[in-house]
Scaffold this motif. Sequence first.
Motif, PDB file in Angstrom:
ATOM      1  N   ALA A  81      -6.001   6.552   3.320  1.00  0.00           N
ATOM      2  CA  ALA A  81      -6.629   6.988   2.070  1.00  0.00           C
ATOM      3  C   ALA A  81      -5.627   7.002   0.921  1.00  0.00           C
ATOM      4  CB  ALA A  81      -7.238   8.379   2.262  1.00  0.00           C
ATOM      5  N   THR A  82      -4.392   7.395   1.201  1.00  0.00           N
ATOM      6  CA  THR A  82      -3.369   7.431   0.157  1.00  0.00           C
ATOM      7  C   THR A  82      -3.003   6.031  -0.311  1.00  0.00           C
ATOM      8  OG1 THR A  82      -2.470   9.475   1.109  1.00  0.00           O
ATOM      9  CG2 THR A  82      -1.060   8.255  -0.409  1.00  0.00           C
ATOM     10  N   ILE A  83      -2.919   5.079   0.625  1.00  0.00           N
ATOM     11  CA  ILE A  83      -2.636   3.691   0.238  1.00  0.00           C
ATOM     12  C   ILE A  83      -3.726   3.176  -0.700  1.00  0.00           C
ATOM     13  CG2 ILE A  83      -2.512   1.321   1.097  1.00  0.00           C
ATOM     14  CD1 ILE A  83      -1.173   2.402   3.600  1.00  0.00           C
ATOM     15  N   TYR A  84      -4.978   3.461  -0.366  1.00  0.00           N
ATOM     16  CA  TYR A  84      -6.078   3.009  -1.232  1.00  0.00           C
ATOM     17  C   TYR A  84      -5.949   3.651  -2.615  1.00  0.00           C
ATOM     18  CZ  TYR A  84     -10.730   2.447  -3.202  1.00  0.00           C
ATOM     19  OH  TYR A  84     -11.775   2.147  -4.040  1.00  0.00           O
ATOM     20  N   ALA A  85      -5.702   4.981  -2.653  1.00  0.00           N
ATOM     21  CA  ALA A  85      -5.597   5.673  -3.944  1.00  0.00           C
ATOM     22  C   ALA A  85      -4.436   5.141  -4.767  1.00  0.00           C
ATOM     23  CB  ALA A  85      -5.443   7.175  -3.703  1.00  0.00           C
ATOM     24  N   ASN A  86      -3.336   4.764  -4.113  1.00  0.00           N
ATOM     25  CA  ASN A  86      -2.168   4.252  -4.833  1.00  0.00           C
ATOM     26  C   ASN A  86      -2.345   2.818  -5.305  1.00  0.00           C
ATOM     27  OD1 ASN A  86      -0.940   6.705  -4.321  1.00  0.00           O
ATOM     28  ND2 ASN A  86       0.319   5.942  -2.630  1.00  0.00           N
ATOM     29  N   ALA A 115       5.871   5.392  -1.595  1.00  0.00           N
ATOM     30  CA  ALA A 115       5.387   4.532  -0.514  1.00  0.00           C
ATOM     31  C   ALA A 115       5.025   5.376   0.702  1.00  0.00           C
ATOM     32  CB  ALA A 115       6.443   3.502  -0.148  1.00  0.00           C
ATOM     33  N   THR A 116       3.937   5.035   1.356  1.00  0.00           N
ATOM     34  CA  THR A 116       3.521   5.743   2.562  1.00  0.00           C
ATOM     35  C   THR A 116       4.312   5.224   3.761  1.00  0.00           C
ATOM     36  OG1 THR A 116       1.765   4.158   3.044  1.00  0.00           O
ATOM     37  CG2 THR A 116       1.206   6.030   1.625  1.00  0.00           C
ATOM     38  N   LEU A 117       4.191   5.929   4.864  1.00  0.00           N
ATOM     39  CA  LEU A 117       4.896   5.529   6.083  1.00  0.00           C
ATOM     40  C   LEU A 117       4.403   4.178   6.580  1.00  0.00           C
ATOM     41  CD1 LEU A 117       6.909   6.249   8.309  1.00  0.00           C
ATOM     42  CD2 LEU A 117       5.061   7.467   9.490  1.00  0.00           C
ATOM     43  N   ILE A 118       3.089   3.932   6.476  1.00  0.00           N
ATOM     44  CA  ILE A 118       2.536   2.644   6.904  1.00  0.00           C
ATOM     45  C   ILE A 118       3.122   1.508   6.065  1.00  0.00           C
ATOM     46  CG2 ILE A 118       0.431   1.261   7.000  1.00  0.00           C
ATOM     47  CD1 ILE A 118      -1.096   3.725   7.771  1.00  0.00           C
ATOM     48  N   GLU A 119       3.264   1.708   4.757  1.00  0.00           N
ATOM     49  CA  GLU A 119       3.839   0.677   3.892  1.00  0.00           C
ATOM     50  C   GLU A 119       5.295   0.397   4.249  1.00  0.00           C
ATOM     51  OE1 GLU A 119       2.303   0.859  -0.452  1.00  0.00           O
ATOM     52  OE2 GLU A 119       2.195   2.916   0.306  1.00  0.00           O
ATOM     53  N   VAL A 120       6.055   1.457   4.540  1.00  0.00           N
ATOM     54  CA  VAL A 120       7.469   1.280   4.901  1.00  0.00           C
ATOM     55  C   VAL A 120       7.597   0.488   6.200  1.00  0.00           C
ATOM     56  CG1 VAL A 120       9.574   2.486   5.579  1.00  0.00           C
ATOM     57  CG2 VAL A 120       8.194   3.372   3.688  1.00  0.00           C
ATOM     58  N   ILE A 121       6.775   0.837   7.202  1.00  0.00           N
ATOM     59  CA  ILE A 121       6.821   0.129   8.482  1.00  0.00           C
ATOM     60  C   ILE A 121       6.409  -1.336   8.311  1.00  0.00           C
ATOM     61  CG2 ILE A 121       5.788   0.001  10.778  1.00  0.00           C
ATOM     62  CD1 ILE A 121       5.586   3.036  10.755  1.00  0.00           C
ATOM     63  N   ALA A 122       5.337  -1.573   7.554  1.00  0.00           N
ATOM     64  CA  ALA A 122       4.871  -2.942   7.336  1.00  0.00           C
ATOM     65  C   ALA A 122       5.935  -3.782   6.629  1.00  0.00           C
ATOM     66  CB  ALA A 122       3.579  -2.938   6.535  1.00  0.00           C
ATOM     67  N   VAL A 150       9.283  -3.947   9.261  1.00  0.00           N
ATOM     68  CA  VAL A 150       9.056  -4.585  10.563  1.00  0.00           C
ATOM     69  C   VAL A 150       8.441  -5.975  10.411  1.00  0.00           C
ATOM     70  CG1 VAL A 150       7.877  -4.382  12.780  1.00  0.00           C
ATOM     71  CG2 VAL A 150       8.842  -2.342  11.695  1.00  0.00           C
ATOM     72  N   PHE A 151       7.426  -6.080   9.553  1.00  0.00           N
ATOM     73  CA  PHE A 151       6.698  -7.343   9.429  1.00  0.00           C
ATOM     74  C   PHE A 151       7.013  -8.094   8.132  1.00  0.00           C
ATOM     75  CE2 PHE A 151       4.100  -4.411  11.966  1.00  0.00           C
ATOM     76  CZ  PHE A 151       4.011  -5.133  13.151  1.00  0.00           C
ATOM     77  N   GLY A 152       7.761  -7.465   7.236  1.00  0.00           N
ATOM     78  CA  GLY A 152       8.093  -8.105   5.975  1.00  0.00           C
ATOM     79  C   GLY A 152       6.916  -8.268   5.035  1.00  0.00           C
ATOM     80  N   VAL A 153       5.923  -7.415   5.176  1.00  0.00           N
ATOM     81  CA  VAL A 153       4.712  -7.490   4.346  1.00  0.00           C
ATOM     82  C   VAL A 153       4.663  -6.276   3.428  1.00  0.00           C
ATOM     83  CG1 VAL A 153       2.193  -7.540   4.336  1.00  0.00           C
ATOM     84  CG2 VAL A 153       3.469  -8.729   6.137  1.00  0.00           C
ATOM     85  N   GLN A 154       4.522  -6.531   2.138  1.00  0.00           N
ATOM     86  CA  GLN A 154       4.357  -5.444   1.177  1.00  0.00           C
ATOM     87  C   GLN A 154       2.860  -5.230   0.954  1.00  0.00           C
ATOM     88  OE1 GLN A 154       6.633  -6.409  -2.326  1.00  0.00           O
ATOM     89  NE2 GLN A 154       8.565  -5.805  -1.357  1.00  0.00           N
ATOM     90  N   LEU A 155       2.365  -4.128   1.511  1.00  0.00           N
ATOM     91  CA  LEU A 155       0.919  -3.887   1.497  1.00  0.00           C
ATOM     92  C   LEU A 155       0.392  -3.582   0.103  1.00  0.00           C
ATOM     93  CD1 LEU A 155       0.387  -1.717   4.726  1.00  0.00           C
ATOM     94  CD2 LEU A 155      -0.184  -4.121   4.370  1.00  0.00           C
TER      95      LEU A 155
END
Length: 422
Positions: free
Chosen positions: A151-156, A396-403, A406-411
Amino acid sequence: MDVLFLAARTLLLIFAALNLKSMLWRFISCSVIVALLAVDMRLVCTGDRLLDYLLGVTLGATILQSVRVLLLVRPLEEYRHELDKVPAYQLSLVQRFLWLLKMTYSPRGVGWSFKSENSVVPVDTHHRTRISFIASRLRWFLSHYLLLEVATIYANCSPVLLSGASVTSQGYIMQCLNVTVAYCQSYATITCIHCVLAVVAVGANLDEPQAWPQPFGHFKDACTIRKFWGKTWHQFFRHDLTLFGPHRPKCNPWDPVHSEHSSVSKPKEREPWATTYRRLCYAFICSAFVHVCGEIVLQFRVWDDFSSTSTSGTIDAPNMIGYAVPYFLLQPVGVLVEDAVMEVGKRLGVKKGIWTRMIGYTWVLVFTGLSYPLALDGLTKAFQVGQQSEGTGAKATLIEVIADRVFGVQLAPVISSWLSRV
């Protein structure tokens, strides 16, 4: 919390523990606490707009609790915990202070005589041992933290929420999505905080697992607005929001239960509709007051931001107060409409079933989707003004940092690009 809030809470417990008989002294005591809380609204500042708002709501709820404990009831005489052996007023002053501390931090009344019937979902029977309870709450924390991250990623990333524009500007479908995200943020945040406190309290052997039921009810019960607020949404403020009544007849919790000696169990008398509706209206008025207190704190922060960055001072600062009022005052209107429709349906012989429940769910979603933007627009504007004045963006959220790592993707850019085209 800050010093003034802790001082107000401590004085509240001391004044209540003294069990003052004079209404004049009780009024003076309540006035002192309300004055401290009002001053604290001006001074509290955490640097985070959402946390400032939540602290303001907490201050407003404490004002209502002070009025209830010091002016409207005598808790030492009218309340009882299920483990009490003697009335609380017979305890020493220190014991009364600790008893009131536990009572005031049990807003839903779990284990107390003022618990509202059917408003709290009890702890599952297979989660009533300490190990199983802690394990279940840790699982809940992880799942709801994930929901909060999404939800935070969407809001941001939402262009509407980032720009401070009205959530209604993207059309009805996106409006409902924005409202859902806002509710999910509140739902997940409250659940995560509750899980942490429950694990600490039960793990430290301060409470039994039964004292920490889940904060929200079942979403399957939210087929009407009345049930959504009365059963599904959290009940932390329920007792304080209904402090102005109409009250049910008071009974001494230490009186013997006469019905135990009766072979005939009398059915509980149902209150008149007008009585329950008046109580509902008063509760939403109090709820509007509590959330306005949060808006007042935000208004002070916005004034501070503009006074430090603008040459015109606070003249050009946007107003943040009053956005929540129409939303909460519309809720009794929605309940009135659905009560009227259900009464007509009964007279026409409509039977309750899966289709009536589906209609009810649709009604709740439509009504909430149309009414909540009245409050959400003000909060969005306050958060946006705060970020602009401080020159900071969303973290940045934890999911964004991991993505990213780890995967080199900026969400964030990917989601922002997609949402901008919707």
